[in-house]
Write an enzyme that holds these catalytic residues in place. Structure first.
Site, mmCIF file in Angstrom:
data_model
loop_
_atom_site.group_PDB
_atom_site.id
_atom_site.type_symbol
_atom_site.label_atom_id
_atom_site.label_comp_id
_atom_site.label_asym_id
_atom_site.label_seq_id
_atom_site.Cartn_x
_atom_site.Cartn_y
_atom_site.Cartn_z
ATOM 1 N N ASP A 52 0.875 -1.164 0.000
ATOM 2 C CA ASP A 52 0.000 0.000 0.000
ATOM 3 C C ASP A 52 0.926 1.231 0.000
ATOM 4 O O ASP A 52 2.121 1.099 0.282
ATOM 5 C CB ASP A 52 -0.870 -0.062 1.262
ATOM 6 C CG ASP A 52 -1.486 1.265 1.598
ATOM 7 O OD1 ASP A 52 -2.154 1.829 0.735
ATOM 8 O OD2 ASP A 52 -1.285 1.745 2.745
ATOM 9 N N ASP B 188 0.024 5.087 1.203
ATOM 10 C CA ASP B 188 -0.137 5.964 2.381
ATOM 11 C C ASP B 188 0.045 5.208 3.695
ATOM 12 O O ASP B 188 -0.668 4.245 3.953
ATOM 13 C CB ASP B 188 -1.549 6.576 2.393
ATOM 14 C CG ASP B 188 -1.616 7.886 1.634
ATOM 15 O OD1 ASP B 188 -0.633 8.242 0.978
ATOM 16 O OD2 ASP B 188 -2.671 8.541 1.718
ATOM 17 N N ARG C 243 -0.400 11.858 2.870
ATOM 18 C CA ARG C 243 -0.230 13.211 2.311
ATOM 19 C C ARG C 243 -0.679 14.264 3.306
ATOM 20 O O ARG C 243 -1.791 14.206 3.827
ATOM 21 C CB ARG C 243 -1.036 13.344 1.024
ATOM 22 C CG ARG C 243 -0.480 12.509 -0.105
ATOM 23 C CD ARG C 243 -1.399 12.571 -1.288
ATOM 24 N NE ARG C 243 -1.301 13.849 -1.970
ATOM 25 C CZ ARG C 243 -0.480 14.092 -2.990
ATOM 26 N NH1 ARG C 243 0.343 13.151 -3.411
ATOM 27 N NH2 ARG C 243 -0.473 15.251 -3.594
ATOM 28 N N ARG D 245 -5.056 18.456 7.744
ATOM 29 C CA ARG D 245 -5.426 17.044 7.582
ATOM 30 C C ARG D 245 -5.325 16.294 8.898
ATOM 31 O O ARG D 245 -6.185 15.489 9.229
ATOM 32 C CB ARG D 245 -4.515 16.393 6.541
ATOM 33 C CG ARG D 245 -4.630 16.976 5.159
ATOM 34 C CD ARG D 245 -3.548 16.435 4.250
ATOM 35 N NE ARG D 245 -3.704 15.007 4.029
ATOM 36 C CZ ARG D 245 -4.168 14.482 2.894
ATOM 37 N NH1 ARG D 245 -4.502 15.254 1.907
ATOM 38 N NH2 ARG D 245 -4.295 13.181 2.764
ATOM 39 N N SER E 151 -9.410 10.401 3.706
ATOM 40 C CA SER E 151 -10.267 10.102 2.554
ATOM 41 C C SER E 151 -11.110 8.851 2.758
ATOM 42 O O SER E 151 -10.930 8.112 3.715
ATOM 43 C CB SER E 151 -9.396 9.909 1.312
ATOM 44 O OG SER E 151 -8.555 8.799 1.500
ATOM 45 N N ASP F 51 -12.686 5.672 0.015
ATOM 46 C CA ASP F 51 -12.552 5.175 -1.353
ATOM 47 C C ASP F 51 -13.882 4.638 -1.866
ATOM 48 O O ASP F 51 -14.654 4.058 -1.102
ATOM 49 C CB ASP F 51 -11.519 4.044 -1.416
ATOM 50 C CG ASP F 51 -10.113 4.533 -1.089
ATOM 51 O OD1 ASP F 51 -9.868 5.739 -1.225
ATOM 52 O OD2 ASP F 51 -9.282 3.708 -0.692
ATOM 53 N N ASP G 77 -1.610 -0.643 5.935
ATOM 54 C CA ASP G 77 -1.884 -0.104 7.279
ATOM 55 C C ASP G 77 -3.365 -0.099 7.635
ATOM 56 O O ASP G 77 -3.727 0.141 8.769
ATOM 57 C CB ASP G 77 -1.343 1.328 7.422
ATOM 58 C CG ASP G 77 -2.158 2.313 6.605
ATOM 59 O OD1 ASP G 77 -2.233 2.121 5.373
ATOM 60 O OD2 ASP G 77 -2.740 3.235 7.205
ATOM 61 N N ASP H 273 -7.312 -11.723 1.606
ATOM 62 C CA ASP H 273 -7.540 -12.595 0.450
ATOM 63 C C ASP H 273 -6.687 -13.862 0.562
ATOM 64 O O ASP H 273 -5.531 -13.808 1.004
ATOM 65 C CB ASP H 273 -7.170 -11.832 -0.833
ATOM 66 C CG ASP H 273 -7.691 -12.512 -2.080
ATOM 67 O OD1 ASP H 273 -8.713 -12.049 -2.623
ATOM 68 O OD2 ASP H 273 -7.079 -13.515 -2.516
HETATM 69 MG MG LIG Z 1 -2.674 3.184 3.607
#
Ligand SMILES: [Mg+2]
Length: 250
Positions: free
Chosen positions: A24, A26, A33, A138, A176, A178, A212, A226
């Site tokens: 991944d 972030d 970010r 943020r 965020s 998704d 994470d 998975d």
């Molecule tokens: Mg992440």
């Protein structure tokens, strides 16, 4: 931009040639970010470790955001991020690069249809102002969200409202969430990983994934749990490095 690909052994000449390690972005390869770019760009230490790992096996990243953002985080004005990894999967693999070259692309709006996309956009704008969050940074929102569960509630509201759209909603990076067509979560990129067998004969029997947000509802959950992958849950880039060193003797 410079290319780093040529200094690495070909995929089938690496000691662990049936292994690929996916990351991944972030809070796994870089900090999330934030306002100051030097905080969330990849560190020289991480780049060096990835380079050592890439001499042992294949490496790739899979992230929900688009390639432009990932290039900003993982590459630089002189380094193309597609040369740092064997496989790059922006937008969970809707866009894919293999050894620096683009593979297939798809489009979310194309898939969903313009009308449904507008409905979704309107609904999100409608429910956003109902939060009384007044901060701007943020990190302030992240802290606020941990207490008030804004994103969790938004994800629940979206799931309810658009139950028939065939979409998966999940909590994303630092601030965020998704939205992807069901099945287009991070597991979507695994088809590209499997396709390597037809392309070069390399059969990835061991697919490691580091992320994470591996908890249920997090954007790493599907690929982490998975059956095709070996999931590793991390709590930031430093922890990713620590685990990599232990697992791969780096
Ligand atoms: Mg992440």
């Amino acid at each position: 931009m410079t290319t780093a690909t040529s200094v690495f052994p070909p995929l089938d000449a690496r000691p662990l040639k049936e292994t690929i390690v996916l990351f991944d972005v972030d809070e796994t390869l870089t900090k999330a970010r934030q306002v100051l770019p030097w905080i969330w760009t990849i560190t020289p230490e991480m780049l060096e470790l990835l380079s050592r790992l890439r001499h042992k096996c294949a490496i790739g990243y899979v992230g929900g955001s688009n390639f432009v953002k990932q290039q900003e985080q993982l590459g630089s004005s002189t380094v193309d991020s597609t040369t740092i990894f064997d496989s790059c999967f922006p937008e969970n693999g809707l866009v894919a690069y293999r050894l620096g070259r683009p593979l297939s692309t798809n489009s979310f709006i194309q898939w969903l249809g313009e009308n449904r996309y507008q409905d979704l956009q309107t609904f999100v704008w409608d429910i956003l102002p109902k939060s009384d969050f007044l901060g701007s940074a943020r990190s302030e929102f992240e802290a606020y969200d941990k207490i008030h569960n804004i994103r969790r509630d938004m994800v629940e509201a979206l799931k309810k409202q658009f139950a028939d759209f065939g979409l998966t909603f999940s909590i994303g990076g630092q601030i965020s969430f998704d939205v992807f067509p069901t099945g287009w979560d991070k597991t979507y990129c695994l088809q590209h990983v499997a396709a390597e067998k037809e392309i070069s004969g390399t059969d990835y029997k061991n697919i490691h994934f580091f992320g994470d947000k591996c908890f249920e509802g997090g954007n790493d959950y599907e690929i982490y749990s998975d059956s095709r992958t070996m999931g590793h849950s991390v709590d930031g880039p430093d922890n990713t490095m620590k685990q990599l060193k232990e697992i791969f003797n780096l």
